[in-house]
Design a protein around this motif. Structure first.
Motif, short mmCIF file in Angstrom:
data_model
loop_
_atom_site.label_atom_id
_atom_site.label_comp_id
_atom_site.label_asym_id
_atom_site.label_seq_id
_atom_site.Cartn_x
_atom_site.Cartn_y
_atom_site.Cartn_z
N ASP A 62 44.57 -25.71 -28.92
CA ASP A 62 45.47 -26.56 -28.40
C ASP A 62 44.43 -27.09 -27.13
N GLY A 63 44.33 -28.14 -27.03
CA GLY A 63 43.91 -29.78 -26.06
C GLY A 63 42.96 -29.95 -26.55
N LYS A 64 42.32 -29.68 -28.41
CA LYS A 64 41.29 -30.42 -28.81
C LYS A 64 41.92 -31.81 -28.89
N THR A 65 41.45 -32.58 -30.08
CA THR A 65 41.54 -33.56 -29.88
C THR A 65 41.33 -33.47 -31.78
N LEU A 66 42.69 -34.68 -32.69
CA LEU A 66 42.98 -34.20 -33.78
C LEU A 66 41.59 -34.47 -34.70
N LYS A 67 41.24 -35.31 -34.26
CA LYS A 67 39.87 -36.11 -34.36
C LYS A 67 38.82 -34.39 -34.46
N ASP A 68 38.88 -33.96 -33.70
CA ASP A 68 37.38 -32.28 -33.42
C ASP A 68 38.27 -31.54 -34.10
N VAL A 69 38.90 -31.36 -34.08
CA VAL A 69 39.87 -30.37 -35.27
C VAL A 69 39.72 -30.45 -36.63
N ILE A 70 39.87 -31.94 -36.95
CA ILE A 70 39.81 -32.33 -38.52
C ILE A 70 37.61 -32.03 -38.57
N LEU A 77 42.54 -31.75 -44.35
CA LEU A 77 42.88 -32.67 -45.35
C LEU A 77 42.85 -33.21 -46.71
N GLY A 78 42.89 -32.38 -47.38
CA GLY A 78 42.86 -31.96 -48.45
C GLY A 78 41.91 -32.03 -49.40
N GLN A 79 42.24 -31.69 -50.52
CA GLN A 79 41.07 -32.43 -51.83
C GLN A 79 40.60 -34.01 -51.63
N HIS A 80 42.05 -34.81 -51.33
CA HIS A 80 41.26 -36.36 -51.73
C HIS A 80 41.45 -36.58 -50.99
N TYR A 81 41.56 -36.11 -50.17
CA TYR A 81 40.67 -36.87 -48.22
C TYR A 81 39.33 -35.81 -47.34
N GLU A 82 38.81 -34.52 -47.91
CA GLU A 82 38.29 -34.20 -47.16
C GLU A 82 36.72 -34.59 -46.69
N ALA A 83 37.05 -35.35 -47.78
CA ALA A 83 35.22 -36.56 -47.62
C ALA A 83 35.30 -37.40 -46.52
N LEU A 84 36.65 -37.61 -46.45
CA LEU A 84 37.00 -38.97 -44.98
C LEU A 84 36.02 -38.07 -43.35
N LYS A 85 37.24 -36.49 -43.36
CA LYS A 85 36.74 -36.77 -42.11
C LYS A 85 37.28 -37.06 -41.26
N GLU A 86 38.12 -37.68 -41.22
CA GLU A 86 38.99 -38.48 -40.44
C GLU A 86 41.14 -38.97 -41.26
N SER A 277 53.61 -26.58 -49.22
CA SER A 277 52.31 -28.32 -48.36
C SER A 277 51.65 -27.81 -50.37
N ASP A 278 50.50 -28.49 -50.74
CA ASP A 278 49.28 -28.69 -51.30
C ASP A 278 48.57 -28.59 -50.92
N GLU A 279 47.58 -28.30 -52.00
CA GLU A 279 46.34 -28.61 -51.68
C GLU A 279 45.04 -30.19 -51.84
N LEU A 280 46.01 -31.30 -51.90
CA LEU A 280 46.00 -31.85 -52.70
C LEU A 280 45.67 -33.35 -50.79
N SER A 281 46.88 -32.91 -49.73
CA SER A 281 47.08 -33.97 -48.79
C SER A 281 47.16 -32.97 -47.83
N LEU A 314 54.58 -33.35 -36.03
CA LEU A 314 54.11 -31.95 -36.44
C LEU A 314 52.97 -31.78 -37.31
N PHE A 315 52.00 -31.77 -37.28
CA PHE A 315 50.75 -32.19 -38.27
C PHE A 315 50.92 -30.45 -39.15
N VAL A 316 50.59 -30.80 -40.71
CA VAL A 316 50.77 -30.15 -41.28
C VAL A 316 49.31 -29.62 -42.47
N PRO A 317 48.70 -28.83 -41.96
CA PRO A 317 47.14 -28.84 -42.95
C PRO A 317 47.28 -28.98 -44.38
N ALA A 318 46.88 -28.95 -45.02
CA ALA A 318 47.03 -29.45 -47.01
C ALA A 318 46.82 -27.80 -47.25
N ASN A 319 47.17 -27.33 -47.97
CA ASN A 319 47.27 -25.76 -48.39
C ASN A 319 48.07 -24.82 -46.91
#
Length: 336
Positions: A62-70, A77-86, A277-281, A314-319
């Motif tokens: 609560d109160g954290k930016t989505l950028k900080d959480v990621i 972000l999932g396997q396809h995007y984890e390296a982006l960190k955004e 959900s799935d592990e990809l995204s 609503l943000f649904v994390p991978a997995n």
């Protein structure tokens, strides 16, 4: 719901607001955004872009930016995007009380080379509502050269060469980078786009900002990236609603940047509607009508509920944990 595998927990997002001069107040009035801006033109519902960061509402973050959480949990972000960190996409609501400027966005290749490695901008619009006579600009009516296009601008004759398209509720438009475009007055739109804020303004009706100054135009860059071919008027593609117990789904748009489905949930007859959900995204659920609840279980089989109302994101994390949807509400299901 039965014993669930462990997994991340979804969370609601609170948007950043934008007070562009063409906006209205429907995002506050219709979606209860409670943002102290007048006008309130846009809300950036899911964004890690530095020009407008969304924040987490409720729960552990609560109160954290989505950028900080990621940054703390790139695995969300999932396997396809984890390296982006955004988040590679940006999701908005847009309320156009007046016409938006005629503009164009660059491609990824142009932006990377000329805008310090930024992304370009391809986007999709889903029309949530439109007043009688509402329309948008989609490209040019005919082919022209750069010299001709510049002369239309300098002579104040650009509008007669633009292609205007009437719009109505439930329409979908795909706007590829390089396409000259503008959302017209009276449109309420959900926009899904690349995570970019690069806009080259071509024409702005000689409007002035709150300081009495003409808004900046970006003619030189626009000439470099604009598609100056005449475009066919976009037609609404045949869409098919596929029905299941308590839910209907249809594909609105799919490209290399995102996939968007419309989902209509109605559990009045007590059907179980599960969302996987799935592990990809990661996935993002943007509620644009109705209300309901999202339920998940923890490791001890205790149930937890998130209330969802019109306008919520609503943000649904991978997995993520398996989700159960209840209520009567419509949302866009966005994934990369």
């Amino acid at each position: 719901m039965g014993k669930e595998r462990s997994g991340a927990i979804p969370f609601l997002l609170k948007p950043a607001g934008k007070d562009y001069l063409w906006g209205g107040q429907r995002l506050n009035d219709d979606f209860s955004k409670k943002i102290n801006m007048d006008p309130l033109a846009e809300t950036w519902e899911c964004s890690t872009h530095p020009d407008g960061l969304s924040t987490v509402s409720g729960g552990e973050f609560d109160g954290k930016t989505l950028k900080d959480v990621i940054s703390m949990h790139p695995e969300f972000l999932g396997q396809h995007y984890e390296a982006l960190k955004e988040i590679p996409i940006l999701i908005k609501f847009i309320d156009a009380r007046s016409d938006l400027s005629v503009q164009v966005h660059p491609s990824d290749e142009y932006a990377f080379e000329h805008e310090n490695g930024q992304r370009g901008k391809t986007e999709m619009w889903y029309v949530l509502d439109a007043s009688a006579g509402a329309r948008l600009v989609y490209g040019l009516r005919h082919d022209c050269t750069k010299e001709e296009f510049l002369s239309y601008i300098n002579e104040g004759k650009l509008e007669r060469h633009l292609q205007y398209v009437p719009i109505k509720k439930n329409d979908v438009f795909y706007i590829e980078s390089g396409t000259i475009h503008a959302i017209g007055a009276g449109a309420l739109v959900a926009e899904i786009q690349e995570s970019s804020n690069l806009t080259y303004r071509i024409y702005d009706y000689n409007r002035v900002d709150k300081n009495g100054k003409l808004r900046e135009l970006h003619i030189d860059k626009a000439l470099e990236v604009s598609n100056l071919k005449g475009l066919q008027e976009p037609r609404q593609k045949l869409r098919v609603l596929r029905y299941g117990p308590g839910v209907a789904r249809e594909l609105l748009s799919r490209c290399k940047y995102f996939e968007v489905n419309r989902m209509l949930v109605n559990t009045e007859r007590r059907q179980d509607v599960f969302y996987e959900s799935d592990e990809l995204s990661f996935k993002v659920l943007l509620c644009f009508d109705g209300c309901g609840t999202v339920c998940y279980e923890d490791e001890d089989e205790r149930r937890h509920y998130i209330d969802i109302y019109k306008g919520d994101c609503l943000f649904v994390p991978a997995n993520s944990r398996r989700l159960k949807l209840n209520g009567r509400f419509d949302f866009l299901d966005v994934r990369c």
